[in-house]
Design a protein around this motif. Structure first.
Motif, PDB file in Angstrom:
ATOM      1  N   ARG A  56       0.811  -1.228   0.000  1.00  0.00           N
ATOM      2  CA  ARG A  56       0.000   0.000   0.000  1.00  0.00           C
ATOM      3  C   ARG A  56       0.840   1.273   0.000  1.00  0.00           C
ATOM      4  N   GLN A  57       2.097   1.151  -0.364  1.00  0.00           N
ATOM      5  CA  GLN A  57       2.982   2.302  -0.520  1.00  0.00           C
ATOM      6  C   GLN A  57       3.066   2.661  -2.004  1.00  0.00           C
ATOM      7  N   PRO A  58       3.406   3.905  -2.332  1.00  0.00           N
ATOM      8  CA  PRO A  58       3.548   4.281  -3.740  1.00  0.00           C
ATOM      9  C   PRO A  58       4.623   3.453  -4.439  1.00  0.00           C
ATOM     10  N   CYS A  59       4.467   3.296  -5.741  1.00  0.00           N
ATOM     11  CA  CYS A  59       5.453   2.555  -6.520  1.00  0.00           C
ATOM     12  C   CYS A  59       6.797   3.274  -6.458  1.00  0.00           C
ATOM     13  N   PRO A  60       7.851   2.538  -6.233  1.00  0.00           N
ATOM     14  CA  PRO A  60       9.182   3.171  -6.239  1.00  0.00           C
ATOM     15  C   PRO A  60       9.630   3.417  -7.679  1.00  0.00           C
ATOM     16  N   HIS A  66      11.573   8.091  -1.157  1.00  0.00           N
ATOM     17  CA  HIS A  66      10.647   9.121  -0.674  1.00  0.00           C
ATOM     18  C   HIS A  66      10.470  10.248  -1.685  1.00  0.00           C
ATOM     19  N   ALA A  67      10.863  10.018  -2.920  1.00  0.00           N
ATOM     20  CA  ALA A  67      10.734  11.048  -3.948  1.00  0.00           C
ATOM     21  C   ALA A  67       9.277  11.418  -4.182  1.00  0.00           C
ATOM     22  N   TRP A  68       8.349  10.498  -3.952  1.00  0.00           N
ATOM     23  CA  TRP A  68       6.922  10.743  -4.181  1.00  0.00           C
ATOM     24  C   TRP A  68       6.373  11.820  -3.260  1.00  0.00           C
ATOM     25  N   GLU A  69       7.049  12.082  -2.122  1.00  0.00           N
ATOM     26  CA  GLU A  69       6.545  13.085  -1.184  1.00  0.00           C
ATOM     27  C   GLU A  69       6.681  14.505  -1.732  1.00  0.00           C
ATOM     28  N   ASN A  70       7.581  14.725  -2.673  1.00  0.00           N
ATOM     29  CA  ASN A  70       7.841  16.065  -3.186  1.00  0.00           C
ATOM     30  C   ASN A  70       7.246  16.311  -4.559  1.00  0.00           C
ATOM     31  N   ILE A  71       6.304  15.489  -4.956  1.00  0.00           N
ATOM     32  CA  ILE A  71       5.696  15.625  -6.275  1.00  0.00           C
ATOM     33  C   ILE A  71       4.667  16.748  -6.240  1.00  0.00           C
ATOM     34  N   PRO A  72       4.636  17.624  -7.281  1.00  0.00           N
ATOM     35  CA  PRO A  72       3.649  18.708  -7.291  1.00  0.00           C
ATOM     36  C   PRO A  72       2.231  18.174  -7.405  1.00  0.00           C
ATOM     37  N   THR A  84       5.702   7.950 -13.524  1.00  0.00           N
ATOM     38  CA  THR A  84       6.106   6.557 -13.614  1.00  0.00           C
ATOM     39  C   THR A  84       6.681   6.341 -15.007  1.00  0.00           C
ATOM     40  N   VAL A  85       7.063   5.134 -15.294  1.00  0.00           N
ATOM     41  CA  VAL A  85       7.594   4.838 -16.623  1.00  0.00           C
ATOM     42  C   VAL A  85       6.535   5.062 -17.699  1.00  0.00           C
ATOM     43  N   CYS A 110      -0.374   0.015  -9.615  1.00  0.00           N
ATOM     44  CA  CYS A 110       1.054  -0.248  -9.746  1.00  0.00           C
ATOM     45  C   CYS A 110       1.399  -0.232 -11.226  1.00  0.00           C
ATOM     46  N   SER A 111       2.414   0.515 -11.575  1.00  0.00           N
ATOM     47  CA  SER A 111       2.833   0.569 -12.983  1.00  0.00           C
ATOM     48  C   SER A 111       4.334   0.332 -13.104  1.00  0.00           C
ATOM     49  N   CYS A 112       4.886  -0.422 -12.171  1.00  0.00           N
ATOM     50  CA  CYS A 112       6.309  -0.723 -12.199  1.00  0.00           C
ATOM     51  C   CYS A 112       6.645  -1.567 -13.431  1.00  0.00           C
ATOM     52  N   PRO A 113       7.850  -1.376 -13.983  1.00  0.00           N
ATOM     53  CA  PRO A 113       8.252  -2.192 -15.125  1.00  0.00           C
ATOM     54  C   PRO A 113       8.300  -3.669 -14.739  1.00  0.00           C
ATOM     55  N   GLY A 114       7.812  -4.521 -15.616  1.00  0.00           N
ATOM     56  CA  GLY A 114       7.844  -5.954 -15.375  1.00  0.00           C
ATOM     57  C   GLY A 114       6.688  -6.478 -14.544  1.00  0.00           C
ATOM     58  N   VAL A 115       5.813  -5.582 -14.059  1.00  0.00           N
ATOM     59  CA  VAL A 115       4.668  -5.994 -13.257  1.00  0.00           C
ATOM     60  C   VAL A 115       3.460  -6.124 -14.170  1.00  0.00           C
TER      61      VAL A 115
END
Length: 176
Positions: A56-60, A66-72, A84-85, A110-115
């Motif tokens: 339940r955490q954002p996709c890395p 923690h880069a997702w915390e600073n997204i506009p 994401t990709v 989830c939109s991680c590569p390979g998923v």
């Protein structure tokens, strides 16, 4: 300022604390203090976002976890735009039917590569049964499906009567 009717009505939370406390309790009913009385609200209205996959955490999407915390924020929807990709990700609104009522939630897939990015499979992995495999708008928890099966077998409850019961549990004064 906020309380949860499901957890304990005696404890109040601030906005961010009630959302954080319910990260793994998305089917709780919450209320907001108006100054005179508590009004019904929802976790969705408070900005709760249900991330599929990754506990339940954002996709890395970068080396910085923690880069997702600073997204506009997206100015129209007030949701963080997640790069994401596949480009920016905006939450999908999904109605989830649970034994305690119907809940609207913001879902980020989830939109991680390979998923496997098929959304209905992500719902099944999250123990939610999608009403459709193509245009996802509604899902059912396995809890409500088991509840319906029990009612249907033991009490001969029809699907429409069971659904009316769930609607009245969601809002008894104004059923959906």
């Amino acid at each position: 300022k906020f309380c949860c009717l499901t957890c304990s009505r005696n404890q109040t939370f601030c906005h961010s604390c009630i959302v954080n406390a319910h990260q793994f309790l998305p089917f709780h009913k919450v209320q907001e203090w108006s100054g005179k009385y508590f009004n019904n609200t929802s976790l969705e209205e408070l900005g709760f976002i249900w991330h599929m996959g990754h506990g339940r955490q954002p996709c890395p999407f970068s080396d910085d976890m923690h880069a997702w915390e600073n997204i506009p924020m997206d100015t129209e929807a007030d949701f963080p735009l997640m790069e994401t990709v596949h480009g920016p990700t905006i939450p999908t609104k999904l109605t989830i039917v649970h034994s305690t009522g119907m809940f609207l939630h913001n879902i980020i897939w989830c939109s991680c590569p390979g998923v496997d990015c098929q959304q209905y499979l992500q719902l099944l992995k999250a123990k939610l049964f999608p009403a459709s495999t193509t245009q996802l708008q509604t899902a059912f928890t396995f809890d409500v499906l088991n509840h319906f099966l029990s009612d249907a077998l033991e009490c001969k409850t029809s699907a429409s009567s069971f659904f009316e019961k769930i609607c009245s549990m969601t809002n008894n004064c104004f059923p959906v």
